[in-house]
Design a protein around this motif. Structure first.
Motif, PDB file in Angstrom:
ATOM      1  N   ASP A 181       0.942  -1.109   0.024  1.00 27.49           N
ATOM      2  CA  ASP A 181      -0.073  -0.037  -0.042  1.00 27.49           C
ATOM      3  C   ASP A 181       0.936   1.279   0.024  1.00 27.49           C
ATOM      4  OD1 ASP A 181      -2.438  -1.332  -0.155  1.00 27.49           O
ATOM      5  OD2 ASP A 181      -2.591  -1.271   2.124  1.00 27.49           O
ATOM      6  N   GLY A 182       2.082   1.151   0.681  1.00 20.23           N
ATOM      7  CA  GLY A 182       2.953   2.268   0.647  1.00 20.23           C
ATOM      8  C   GLY A 182       4.229   1.922   1.439  1.00 20.23           C
ATOM      9  N   VAL A 183       5.074   2.866   1.550  1.00 23.19           N
ATOM     10  CA  VAL A 183       6.147   2.989   2.150  1.00 23.19           C
ATOM     11  C   VAL A 183       6.472   4.184   3.168  1.00 23.19           C
ATOM     12  CG1 VAL A 183       8.892   2.441   2.287  1.00 23.19           C
ATOM     13  CG2 VAL A 183       7.352   1.452   0.546  1.00 23.19           C
ATOM     14  N   LEU A 184       6.626   3.944   4.417  1.00 20.22           N
ATOM     15  CA  LEU A 184       6.913   5.196   5.327  1.00 20.22           C
ATOM     16  C   LEU A 184       8.302   5.130   5.503  1.00 20.22           C
ATOM     17  CD1 LEU A 184       4.057   4.347   7.921  1.00 20.22           C
ATOM     18  CD2 LEU A 184       4.113   5.797   5.848  1.00 20.22           C
ATOM     19  N   PHE A 185       8.821   6.725   5.357  1.00 16.86           N
ATOM     20  CA  PHE A 185      10.111   6.988   6.019  1.00 16.86           C
ATOM     21  C   PHE A 185       9.894   7.869   6.800  1.00 16.86           C
ATOM     22  CE2 PHE A 185      10.476   6.191   1.440  1.00 16.86           C
ATOM     23  CZ  PHE A 185      11.472   5.244   1.290  1.00 16.86           C
ATOM     24  N   ALA A 186      10.600   7.617   8.281  1.00 16.78           N
ATOM     25  CA  ALA A 186      10.196   8.272   9.564  1.00 16.78           C
ATOM     26  C   ALA A 186      11.412   8.621  10.106  1.00 16.78           C
ATOM     27  CB  ALA A 186       9.321   7.543  10.397  1.00 16.78           C
ATOM     28  N   THR A 187      11.397   9.767  10.845  1.00 12.21           N
ATOM     29  CA  THR A 187      12.288  10.242  11.839  1.00 12.21           C
ATOM     30  C   THR A 187      12.242   9.701  13.036  1.00 12.21           C
ATOM     31  OG1 THR A 187      11.439  12.260  12.683  1.00 12.21           O
ATOM     32  CG2 THR A 187      12.604  12.383  10.700  1.00 12.21           C
ATOM     33  N   PRO A 188      13.282   9.544  14.112  1.00  9.54           N
ATOM     34  CA  PRO A 188      12.831   9.236  15.491  1.00  9.54           C
ATOM     35  C   PRO A 188      11.602   9.993  16.218  1.00  9.54           C
ATOM     36  CG  PRO A 188      15.468   9.060  15.046  1.00  9.54           C
ATOM     37  CD  PRO A 188      14.653  10.051  13.855  1.00  9.54           C
ATOM     38  N   THR A 189      11.676  11.342  15.848  1.00 10.31           N
ATOM     39  CA  THR A 189      10.524  12.234  16.390  1.00 10.31           C
ATOM     40  C   THR A 189       9.266  11.458  15.877  1.00 10.31           C
ATOM     41  OG1 THR A 189      11.878  14.032  16.452  1.00 10.31           O
ATOM     42  CG2 THR A 189       9.590  14.386  16.400  1.00 10.31           C
ATOM     43  N   GLY A 190       9.164  11.020  14.692  1.00  8.65           N
ATOM     44  CA  GLY A 190       7.941  10.718  14.166  1.00  8.65           C
ATOM     45  C   GLY A 190       7.614   9.161  14.228  1.00  8.65           C
ATOM     46  N   SER A 191       8.804   8.372  14.983  1.00  6.80           N
ATOM     47  CA  SER A 191       8.447   7.008  15.172  1.00  6.80           C
ATOM     48  C   SER A 191       7.208   6.893  15.949  1.00  6.80           C
ATOM     49  CB  SER A 191       9.720   6.400  15.908  1.00  6.80           C
ATOM     50  OG  SER A 191       9.942   6.740  17.246  1.00  6.80           O
ATOM     51  N   THR A 192       6.859   7.621  16.850  1.00  9.66           N
ATOM     52  CA  THR A 192       5.533   7.033  17.495  1.00  9.66           C
ATOM     53  C   THR A 192       4.289   7.797  16.932  1.00  9.66           C
ATOM     54  OG1 THR A 192       5.783   9.395  18.810  1.00  9.66           O
ATOM     55  CG2 THR A 192       6.727   7.387  19.789  1.00  9.66           C
ATOM     56  N   ALA A 193       4.278   8.165  15.602  1.00 11.40           N
ATOM     57  CA  ALA A 193       3.331   8.524  14.900  1.00 11.40           C
ATOM     58  C   ALA A 193       2.627   7.678  13.820  1.00 11.40           C
ATOM     59  CB  ALA A 193       3.564   9.965  14.365  1.00 11.40           C
ATOM     60  N   TYR A 194       2.740   7.852  12.659  1.00  5.37           N
ATOM     61  CA  TYR A 194       2.205   7.227  11.659  1.00  5.37           C
ATOM     62  C   TYR A 194       2.967   5.537  11.336  1.00  5.37           C
ATOM     63  CZ  TYR A 194       0.436   6.175   6.652  1.00  5.37           C
ATOM     64  OH  TYR A 194      -0.295   5.552   5.816  1.00  5.37           O
ATOM     65  N   ALA A 195       4.362   5.921  11.764  1.00  6.94           N
ATOM     66  CA  ALA A 195       5.152   4.652  11.486  1.00  6.94           C
ATOM     67  C   ALA A 195       4.821   3.652  12.616  1.00  6.94           C
ATOM     68  CB  ALA A 195       6.672   5.037  11.543  1.00  6.94           C
ATOM     69  N   PHE A 196       4.735   4.033  13.824  1.00  2.00           N
ATOM     70  CA  PHE A 196       4.487   3.347  15.007  1.00  2.00           C
ATOM     71  C   PHE A 196       3.048   2.668  14.522  1.00  2.00           C
ATOM     72  CE2 PHE A 196       2.010   2.813  18.956  1.00  2.00           C
ATOM     73  CZ  PHE A 196       2.950   2.009  19.589  1.00  2.00           C
ATOM     74  N   SER A 197       1.956   3.153  13.963  1.00  2.00           N
ATOM     75  CA  SER A 197       0.622   2.644  13.756  1.00  2.00           C
ATOM     76  C   SER A 197       1.024   1.574  12.738  1.00  2.00           C
ATOM     77  CB  SER A 197      -0.413   3.679  13.112  1.00  2.00           C
ATOM     78  OG  SER A 197      -0.578   4.719  14.398  1.00  2.00           O
ATOM     79  N   ALA A 198       1.838   1.673  11.911  1.00  2.00           N
ATOM     80  CA  ALA A 198       2.149   0.892  10.804  1.00  2.00           C
ATOM     81  C   ALA A 198       2.934  -0.326  11.290  1.00  2.00           C
ATOM     82  CB  ALA A 198       2.870   1.337   9.471  1.00  2.00           C
ATOM     83  N   GLY A 199       3.517  -0.540  12.575  1.00  2.00           N
ATOM     84  CA  GLY A 199       4.275  -1.507  12.935  1.00  2.00           C
ATOM     85  C   GLY A 199       5.675  -1.299  13.028  1.00  2.00           C
ATOM     86  N   GLY A 200       6.184   0.028  13.005  1.00  2.00           N
ATOM     87  CA  GLY A 200       7.507   0.526  13.192  1.00  2.00           C
ATOM     88  C   GLY A 200       7.927   0.394  14.878  1.00  2.00           C
ATOM     89  N   PRO A 201       9.253   0.425  14.830  1.00  2.00           N
ATOM     90  CA  PRO A 201       9.547   0.676  16.314  1.00  2.00           C
ATOM     91  C   PRO A 201       9.523   2.075  16.733  1.00  2.00           C
ATOM     92  CG  PRO A 201      11.328   0.675  14.810  1.00  2.00           C
ATOM     93  CD  PRO A 201      10.344   0.327  13.898  1.00  2.00           C
ATOM     94  N   VAL A 202       9.588   2.217  18.269  1.00  2.00           N
ATOM     95  CA  VAL A 202       9.589   3.279  18.843  1.00  2.00           C
ATOM     96  C   VAL A 202      11.188   3.834  19.093  1.00  2.00           C
ATOM     97  CG1 VAL A 202       9.157   4.614  21.157  1.00  2.00           C
ATOM     98  CG2 VAL A 202       7.447   3.278  20.102  1.00  2.00           C
ATOM     99  N   VAL A 203      11.454   4.726  18.613  1.00  2.00           N
ATOM    100  CA  VAL A 203      12.865   5.150  18.617  1.00  2.00           C
ATOM    101  C   VAL A 203      13.125   6.588  19.554  1.00  2.00           C
ATOM    102  CG1 VAL A 203      14.851   5.830  17.226  1.00  2.00           C
ATOM    103  CG2 VAL A 203      13.205   4.239  16.221  1.00  2.00           C
ATOM    104  N   TRP A 204      13.945   6.455  20.541  1.00  2.00           N
ATOM    105  CA  TRP A 204      14.125   7.681  21.339  1.00  2.00           C
ATOM    106  C   TRP A 204      14.776   8.801  20.410  1.00  2.00           C
ATOM    107  CZ3 TRP A 204      12.028   4.025  23.726  1.00  2.00           C
ATOM    108  CH2 TRP A 204      12.065   4.127  25.087  1.00  2.00           C
ATOM    109  N   PRO A 205      14.153  10.201  20.577  1.00  2.00           N
ATOM    110  CA  PRO A 205      14.161  11.097  19.874  1.00  2.00           C
ATOM    111  C   PRO A 205      15.548  11.826  19.599  1.00  2.00           C
ATOM    112  CG  PRO A 205      12.919  11.843  21.607  1.00  2.00           C
ATOM    113  CD  PRO A 205      12.957  10.317  21.629  1.00  2.00           C
ATOM    114  N   ASP A 206      16.638  11.217  21.003  1.00  2.00           N
ATOM    115  CA  ASP A 206      17.767  11.918  20.710  1.00  2.00           C
ATOM    116  C   ASP A 206      18.890  11.046  19.919  1.00  2.00           C
ATOM    117  OD1 ASP A 206      17.834   9.538  22.589  1.00  2.00           O
ATOM    118  OD2 ASP A 206      19.036  10.514  24.001  1.00  2.00           O
ATOM    119  N   LEU A 207      18.293   9.769  19.506  1.00  2.00           N
ATOM    120  CA  LEU A 207      19.033   8.943  18.534  1.00  2.00           C
ATOM    121  C   LEU A 207      18.813   9.327  17.178  1.00  2.00           C
ATOM    122  CD1 LEU A 207      20.621   6.170  17.839  1.00  2.00           C
ATOM    123  CD2 LEU A 207      18.477   4.974  17.762  1.00  2.00           C
TER     124      LEU A 207
END
Length: 355
Positions: A188-214
């Motif tokens: 359906d698509g491909v997401l490219f996310a930052t650590p800040t955005g890891s808790t947003a759309y990417a998280f809902s799609a099954g991505g990991p939570v990444v600490w924002p200072d990484l």
């Protein structure tokens, strides 16, 4: 990455704070007005955006156009609203040295620094320059045509999604990292996310939570028809690419859910670290883990503290948020054979405010 606050910001040169608010709600407008009045009393010049000035009606405020010059020379962009308002304000702050400081008046508000009840403390920190600034990695996007020429571009603080344009058809993609093909699949698509955005759309799609200072860039496939379609975490210096075939489903790009671009047939989308990070001001101490617990309501009480040890009985009676009543366990009522304490009925309940 963080740096010290702006202590003694431009002595003698004046201090400026730009306000950005969700003007569709009266409570937000009232809070923005009272905050502006306090900042003005402290000798800080308040700016408001031209398209919000009529709703805010802040006396003495400097009215500026919502463009690349809006935040130039400002110390803080103070945001009143949810994450959507914060992302809109980030479009203005990224062209300047100003730091974003959010007051969460939305649902989750991961990007915001403070809740409404702590606004006075936040304003004191601004007046006394007692805050730190985090530099958040942002991503830039190039859209290329079939010949490899760049035809469009954008940027994002949270994520960029390459999505299928026609819902009835699968989007075929080829994924490459640093110019080397990695895999291909339909999706359906491909997401490219930052650590800040890891808790947003990417998280809902099954991505990991990444600490924002990484510093890293995430790649998260959405509903991929493939065995190897797991989320990837790559170097912040990598260039991530997704190419679409000329005879397949058409694709489009969405950046932070706010900016949309079309991908030419047979084109490619390149994602890389942006040259300029987004600066986020922080006042209240606390780890990102604490933020996760608070925003998601995570259960942190360990199993050793449970009253009962059999499966499914580890939680104490609690309010059912859907039915507005009390859920009781065996042993909590007289005659159930248990010695559990009496429970008072819980009535009412509030829903999270809109973002």
């Amino acid at each position: 990455m963080s740096e010290a606050g702006q202590g003694g910001w431009r002595p003698g040169g004046g201090r400026h704070v730009l306000l950005a608010a969700h003007t569709g709600r009266h409570d937000i407008v009232d809070l923005a007005r009272s905050s502006a009045a306090r900042l003005a009393r402290a000798g800080i010049t308040v700016r408001v955006l031209a398209d919000e000035a009529a709703e805010l009606q802040i006396e003495g405020a400097e009215v500026v156009a919502a463009d690349a010059e809006a935040a130039r020379g400002a110390e803080i962009v103070m945001v009143f609203g949810g994450d959507g308002t914060f992302l809109r304000a980030a479009e203005l702050a990224r062209y300047s040295h100003a730091a974003l400081m959010g007051v969460n008046l939305g649902r989750v508000g991961f990007l915001a620094e403070t809740e409404p009840e702590a606004v006075e403390e936040t304003l004191t920190a601004i007046e006394q320059c007692e805050y730190s600034v985090e530099k958040r990695l942002a991503i830039e996007v190039d859209v290329l045509d079939a010949s490899g020429a760049v035809v469009d571009g954008t940027w994002a603080l949270n994520e960029v999604s390459v999505e299928k344009a026609e819902r009835s058809r699968v989007l075929d993609v080829v994924i490459a990292i640093d110019g080397r093909p990695l895999t291909s699949f339909g999706c359906d698509g491909v997401l490219f996310a930052t650590p800040t955005g890891s808790t947003a759309y990417a998280f809902s799609a099954g991505g990991p939570v990444v600490w924002p200072d990484l510093e890293a860039i995430l790649l998260v496939p959405s509903n991929a028809h493939a065995l190897f379609a797991r989320p990837l975490v790559t170097s912040p210096d990598s260039v991530l690419s997704v190419a679409v075939p000329p005879d397949g489903n058409r694709a489009r790009v969405s950046a932070d859910g706010r900016r949309a671009l079309d991908v030419p047939d047979g084109g490619r989308v390149d994602v890389r670290r942006a040259a300029r990070p987004v600066r986020v001001a922080r006042v209240h101490p606390g780890s990102f883990g604490d933020r996760l617990v608070a925003k998601f309501g995570l259960p942190v009480r360990g199993f050793r503290d449970a009253r009962r040890h059999d499966p499914g009985q580890e939680l104490r009676p609690s309010r059912n948020v859907l039915m507005r009543d009390v859920v009781s366990l065996p042993g909590d009522r007289p005659g159930d054979g248990g010695a559990g304490p009496a429970r008072e009925e819980v009535r009412g309940g509030t829903a999270d405010p809109d973002a």
